[in-house]
Design a protein around this motif. Structure first.
Motif, PDB file in Angstrom:
ATOM      1  N   ALA A 218      34.395  49.894  49.426  1.00  0.00           N
ATOM      2  CA  ALA A 218      35.131  50.299  50.626  1.00  0.00           C
ATOM      3  C   ALA A 218      35.935  51.574  50.405  1.00  0.00           C
ATOM      4  O   ALA A 218      36.048  52.414  51.311  1.00  0.00           O
ATOM      5  CB  ALA A 218      36.040  49.167  51.088  1.00  0.00           C
ATOM      6  N   ALA A 219      36.492  51.736  49.219  1.00  0.00           N
ATOM      7  CA  ALA A 219      37.274  52.949  48.947  1.00  0.00           C
ATOM      8  C   ALA A 219      36.416  54.196  49.076  1.00  0.00           C
ATOM      9  O   ALA A 219      36.883  55.244  49.538  1.00  0.00           O
ATOM     10  CB  ALA A 219      37.886  52.864  47.548  1.00  0.00           C
ATOM     11  N   ALA A 233      44.129  46.567  46.563  1.00  0.00           N
ATOM     12  CA  ALA A 233      44.199  45.231  45.971  1.00  0.00           C
ATOM     13  C   ALA A 233      43.606  44.183  46.909  1.00  0.00           C
ATOM     14  O   ALA A 233      42.939  43.238  46.454  1.00  0.00           O
ATOM     15  CB  ALA A 233      45.647  44.883  45.628  1.00  0.00           C
ATOM     16  N   ALA A 234      43.821  44.355  48.209  1.00  0.00           N
ATOM     17  CA  ALA A 234      43.284  43.389  49.170  1.00  0.00           C
ATOM     18  C   ALA A 234      41.758  43.366  49.138  1.00  0.00           C
ATOM     19  O   ALA A 234      41.139  42.296  49.246  1.00  0.00           O
ATOM     20  CB  ALA A 234      43.778  43.726  50.575  1.00  0.00           C
ATOM     21  N   ASP A 235      41.145  44.533  49.000  1.00  0.00           N
ATOM     22  CA  ASP A 235      39.684  44.586  48.888  1.00  0.00           C
ATOM     23  C   ASP A 235      39.217  43.894  47.619  1.00  0.00           C
ATOM     24  O   ASP A 235      38.227  43.152  47.617  1.00  0.00           O
ATOM     25  CB  ASP A 235      39.202  46.038  48.885  1.00  0.00           C
ATOM     26  CG  ASP A 235      39.292  46.697  50.245  1.00  0.00           C
ATOM     27  OD1 ASP A 235      39.259  45.967  51.254  1.00  0.00           O
ATOM     28  OD2 ASP A 235      39.402  47.929  50.304  1.00  0.00           O
ATOM     29  N   MET A 236      39.914  44.154  46.502  1.00  0.00           N
ATOM     30  CA  MET A 236      39.499  43.560  45.239  1.00  0.00           C
ATOM     31  C   MET A 236      39.678  42.037  45.267  1.00  0.00           C
ATOM     32  O   MET A 236      38.870  41.303  44.690  1.00  0.00           O
ATOM     33  CB  MET A 236      40.291  44.168  44.083  1.00  0.00           C
ATOM     34  CG  MET A 236      40.077  45.679  43.907  1.00  0.00           C
ATOM     35  SD  MET A 236      38.350  46.194  43.685  1.00  0.00           S
ATOM     36  CE  MET A 236      37.949  46.828  45.334  1.00  0.00           C
ATOM     37  N   ASP A 237      40.701  41.567  45.970  1.00  0.00           N
ATOM     38  CA  ASP A 237      40.869  40.122  46.123  1.00  0.00           C
ATOM     39  C   ASP A 237      39.677  39.512  46.854  1.00  0.00           C
ATOM     40  O   ASP A 237      39.208  38.419  46.508  1.00  0.00           O
ATOM     41  CB  ASP A 237      42.157  39.824  46.912  1.00  0.00           C
ATOM     42  CG  ASP A 237      43.403  39.896  46.046  1.00  0.00           C
ATOM     43  OD1 ASP A 237      43.282  39.714  44.818  1.00  0.00           O
ATOM     44  OD2 ASP A 237      44.496  40.136  46.600  1.00  0.00           O
ATOM     45  N   LYS A 238      39.191  40.228  47.864  1.00  0.00           N
ATOM     46  CA  LYS A 238      38.034  39.726  48.611  1.00  0.00           C
ATOM     47  C   LYS A 238      36.775  39.741  47.747  1.00  0.00           C
ATOM     48  O   LYS A 238      35.938  38.834  47.844  1.00  0.00           O
ATOM     49  CB  LYS A 238      37.839  40.561  49.878  1.00  0.00           C
ATOM     50  CG  LYS A 238      38.942  40.364  50.912  1.00  0.00           C
ATOM     51  CD  LYS A 238      38.775  41.311  52.092  1.00  0.00           C
ATOM     52  CE  LYS A 238      39.908  41.177  53.090  1.00  0.00           C
ATOM     53  NZ  LYS A 238      39.791  42.153  54.207  1.00  0.00           N
ATOM     54  N   VAL A 239      36.614  40.767  46.921  1.00  0.00           N
ATOM     55  CA  VAL A 239      35.479  40.783  45.987  1.00  0.00           C
ATOM     56  C   VAL A 239      35.536  39.556  45.094  1.00  0.00           C
ATOM     57  O   VAL A 239      34.529  38.846  44.912  1.00  0.00           O
ATOM     58  CB  VAL A 239      35.485  42.070  45.132  1.00  0.00           C
ATOM     59  CG1 VAL A 239      34.375  42.000  44.084  1.00  0.00           C
ATOM     60  CG2 VAL A 239      35.322  43.304  46.004  1.00  0.00           C
ATOM     61  N   ILE A 240      36.684  39.294  44.532  1.00  0.00           N
ATOM     62  CA  ILE A 240      36.847  38.144  43.635  1.00  0.00           C
ATOM     63  C   ILE A 240      36.595  36.837  44.388  1.00  0.00           C
ATOM     64  O   ILE A 240      35.932  35.921  43.882  1.00  0.00           O
ATOM     65  CB  ILE A 240      38.250  38.162  42.998  1.00  0.00           C
ATOM     66  CG1 ILE A 240      38.378  39.374  42.068  1.00  0.00           C
ATOM     67  CG2 ILE A 240      38.515  36.872  42.226  1.00  0.00           C
ATOM     68  CD1 ILE A 240      39.790  39.645  41.586  1.00  0.00           C
ATOM     69  N   LYS A 465      41.960  45.770  40.226  1.00  0.00           N
ATOM     70  CA  LYS A 465      43.121  45.188  40.883  1.00  0.00           C
ATOM     71  C   LYS A 465      44.341  45.160  39.959  1.00  0.00           C
ATOM     72  O   LYS A 465      45.429  45.601  40.332  1.00  0.00           O
ATOM     73  CB  LYS A 465      42.803  43.775  41.357  1.00  0.00           C
ATOM     74  CG  LYS A 465      44.000  43.104  42.028  1.00  0.00           C
ATOM     75  CD  LYS A 465      43.785  41.622  42.227  1.00  0.00           C
ATOM     76  CE  LYS A 465      45.081  40.986  42.750  1.00  0.00           C
ATOM     77  NZ  LYS A 465      44.994  39.515  42.811  1.00  0.00           N
ATOM     78  N   SER A 466      44.182  44.626  38.753  1.00  0.00           N
ATOM     79  CA  SER A 466      45.348  44.392  37.902  1.00  0.00           C
ATOM     80  C   SER A 466      45.092  44.692  36.434  1.00  0.00           C
ATOM     81  O   SER A 466      45.832  44.225  35.580  1.00  0.00           O
ATOM     82  CB  SER A 466      45.789  42.931  38.043  1.00  0.00           C
ATOM     83  OG  SER A 466      44.722  42.054  37.710  1.00  0.00           O
ATOM     84  N   ASN A 467      44.010  45.458  36.179  1.00  0.00           N
ATOM     85  CA  ASN A 467      43.644  45.771  34.791  1.00  0.00           C
ATOM     86  C   ASN A 467      43.515  44.498  33.952  1.00  0.00           C
ATOM     87  O   ASN A 467      43.951  44.439  32.787  1.00  0.00           O
ATOM     88  CB  ASN A 467      44.645  46.727  34.150  1.00  0.00           C
ATOM     89  CG  ASN A 467      44.084  47.374  32.896  1.00  0.00           C
ATOM     90  OD1 ASN A 467      42.874  47.547  32.761  1.00  0.00           O
ATOM     91  ND2 ASN A 467      44.954  47.731  31.962  1.00  0.00           N
ATOM     92  N   ASP A 468      42.898  43.486  34.554  1.00  0.00           N
ATOM     93  CA  ASP A 468      42.675  42.213  33.854  1.00  0.00           C
ATOM     94  C   ASP A 468      41.476  42.365  32.924  1.00  0.00           C
ATOM     95  O   ASP A 468      40.369  41.923  33.219  1.00  0.00           O
ATOM     96  CB  ASP A 468      42.438  41.105  34.878  1.00  0.00           C
ATOM     97  CG  ASP A 468      42.190  39.738  34.231  1.00  0.00           C
ATOM     98  OD1 ASP A 468      42.332  39.624  32.997  1.00  0.00           O
ATOM     99  OD2 ASP A 468      41.837  38.799  34.973  1.00  0.00           O
ATOM    100  N   ALA A 469      41.723  43.018  31.788  1.00  0.00           N
ATOM    101  CA  ALA A 469      40.632  43.286  30.846  1.00  0.00           C
ATOM    102  C   ALA A 469      40.072  42.004  30.266  1.00  0.00           C
ATOM    103  O   ALA A 469      38.862  41.888  30.024  1.00  0.00           O
ATOM    104  CB  ALA A 469      41.122  44.211  29.741  1.00  0.00           C
TER     105      ALA A 469
END
Length: 564
Positions: A218-219, A233-240, A465-469
């Motif tokens: 989307a970006a 972040a809202a888009d990445m939450d939807k991906v997850i 979203k949060s650099n959750d490596a």
């Protein structure tokens, strides 16, 4: 539902701008019979919605745009005689493509025709009493959204239209995203699962995967020319969320044998979420298999006329990502996704006689001297016991028996780099066992969405979203560890966006996602073999000039993308 049950004779959508903008298609004759059941009529309206998929995903349409434009694939003017095609493949790879490129034009035409067919189904199906009507409407509407998502990704626009008598509204940016999202969300509750409707049709999980892909990109779609993309972040939450739904559904599983995902019997492979049905009776094609192979590679003992075409190869740049990843260990030994040896002659030169039924050429990325069935004067050589004789291949079909079929790492647009053996080749999709020409009767379903991509999309969303490596690393390693038919690739110990893009290349090469990936990761303006352009306008393709010209009666309606 089989696409072979075609009971509508649909008039060809003229590849002119009126067709492209009005999205209309003439029905010349509704039936072959006046005694059709409601079920047959309903199916006959849905079938054309899917019918163009094999043509859309051919080597000279979507594949060319998504792969040859990237660091994964390159197609030089072979020997100065083959694949010249007025320079379109050289222009595609070097980012000099224009609105007159026929591969771009054909891709556009197949997309708008498919949108037109979807609309025809949507305006006709509601009047039918068949109990499956609501499901078929949802499929047609969802497929229209899928095709629209492709036009957005490739050309930066979407056509919106509900009434065949009106002119389509053109949407871009956030409006286009909102439209596609709303259409997919609307049909998701109605669609069924794969176990119910079978392979090759749009399902609930397929829509989840398409939504995840939409939000992940989307970006880019909001501002394709941005210097830096802003991943919300809202888009990445939807991906997850949507990737979680697929993974936790239990309906799909990662294949232990990587190359089985692309085999001739992959129709029921549980890793495939959304694929193009390629059974031979459906008149599929074998182009993704034959395209990269040499002209003297003959994969089928029973068909001496079925061979390769010396088309594209991987670039040295892409090959070096494998080498750099595994250091002193050959990538063929380190990663089962790179290569699969199917003929023992490669490791034991004495094994030169093979039963016809056991003859299979190697898969994956092919390097160096190639071996296989040797055709002389139109027939294959045989051993004394009648078995197929295999041996070192030369360019006999080109009257060059002195020139070995020995694939080299170097491939470029120079004379030396454009030879018939230049470049390491890709044989990912298994060669159809019934293709008498090498081009026809495809057997392997073509992947659009599969479970490994779902894991990798989730990993990317976690990073962005949060650099959750740690979470991303777990997803990547889950995919790696799953390929247990042979020794799986070693687990990685770290993860970042650059490593994830590399991993997507290893897992998804030749699957027509590379251009979209490179743009999203900010790498499409990079430099690789024979490509130095940094023009951001090339992130999307030009609207075909024929479409622009045909819309001239509507001033300002269909405007060429910037930079063309």
């Amino acid at each position: 539902m089989k696409r072979s049950v075609l009971i509508l004779v649909l008039g060809g959508l003229l590849f002119s701008t009126n067709a492209c903008t009005d999205l209309e298609e003439n029905v010349l004759d509704e039936t072959f019979s006046s005694n059709l059941t409601d079920e047959q009529t309903a199916k006959g309206l849905l079938v054309p919605v899917y019918a163009n998929l094999p043509e859309l995903f051919r080597h000279t349409t979507y594949f060319s745009l998504q792969e040859i434009s990237t660091d994964e694939a390159i197609l030089p003017y072979r020997g100065g005689t083959d694949w010249g095609d007025n320079g379109i493949y050289i222009a595609m790879h070097s980012h000099n493509y224009t609105g007159t490129d026929p591969n771009i034009g054909n891709t556009w035409n197949y997309l708008v025709q498919s949108i037109s067919r979807s609309l025809t189904a949507l305006v006709t199906l509601p009047g039918l009493p068949d109990p499956n009507t609501n499901l078929y409407i949802a499929e047609a509407r969802g497929m229209r959204a899928f095709y629209s998502m492709m036009t957005l990704d490739l050309f930066g626009l979407v056509f919106k239209k509900e009434n065949p008598a009106t002119t389509s509204e053109i949407l871009r940016g956030q409006q286009a995203i909102d439209y596609i999202e709303s259409e997919l969300l609307a049909v998701e509750p109605v669609l069924q699962n794969r176990a119910t409707v079978g392979s090759g049709r749009l399902t609930k999980a397929a829509v989840w995967g398409l939504l995840a892909r939409l939000y992940l990109n989307a970006a880019v779609y909001r501002n394709v020319y941005a210097q830096q993309f802003s991943f919300e972040a809202a888009d990445m939450d939807k991906v997850i969320n949507y990737t979680d739904k697929i993974i936790s559904s239990g309906e799909y599983q990662l294949a232990s044998d990587y190359f089985s995902i692309f085999g001739v019997d992959n129709h029921e492979n549980k890793e495939l979420i959304f694929a193009i049905d390629q059974r031979p009776e459906l008149n599929g094609h074998n182009r993704l298999s034959y395209f990269s192979l040499a002209g003297d590679q003959f994969p089928l003992a029973q068909f001496p006329g079925a061979n390769g075409t010396d088309g594209p190869a991987i670039t040295s740049d892409f090959y070096r990502t494998w080498v750099d990843a595994y250091g002193n260990v050959d990538p063929a030994a380190a990663d089962p996704r790179f290569y699969q040896q199917n003929m023992s002659v490669y490791s034991n030169p004495a094994d030169t006689c093979i039963n016809d039924a056991d003859y299979r050429i190697n898969r994956g990325i092919l390097r160096g001297q190639q071996y296989g069935a040797i055709r002389v004067n139109g027939v294959f050589l045989r051993c004394a016991d009648g078995k197929l004789k295999v041996g070192r291949l030369t360019n006999l079909t080109r009257n060059r028996p002195d020139l070995p079929v020995n694939f080299t790492e170097q491939i470029d647009f120079t004379t030396a780099g454009s030879g018939y053996s230049a470049g390491y080749r890709v044989h990912k999709y298994e060669f159809s066992k019934v293709s008498d020409s090498g081009r026809n009767k495809g057997q392997a379903d073509i992947s659009i969405l599969r479970l490994a991509d779902i894991y990798l999309m989730r990993a990317e969303a976690k990073l962005r979203k949060s650099n959750d490596a740690a979470g991303a690393l777990a997803d990547v390693n889950a995919v790696r560890a799953s390929r247990t038919a042979t020794k799986p690739a070693p687990a990685l110990t770290a993860m970042n966006l650059d490593l994830l893009l590399r991993e997507r290349g290893f897992e998804l090469y030749w699957e027509m996602v590379r251009r979209t990936d490179m743009i999203r990761f900010g790498k499409y303006e990079g430099t690789w073999t024979e490509k130095t352009s940094t023009d951001v306008n090339k992130r999307i393709f030009p609207i075909p000039q024929t479409a622009i010209d045909g819309a001239a009666n509507l001033p300002g309606y269909l405007v060429q993308n910037q930079g063309y």
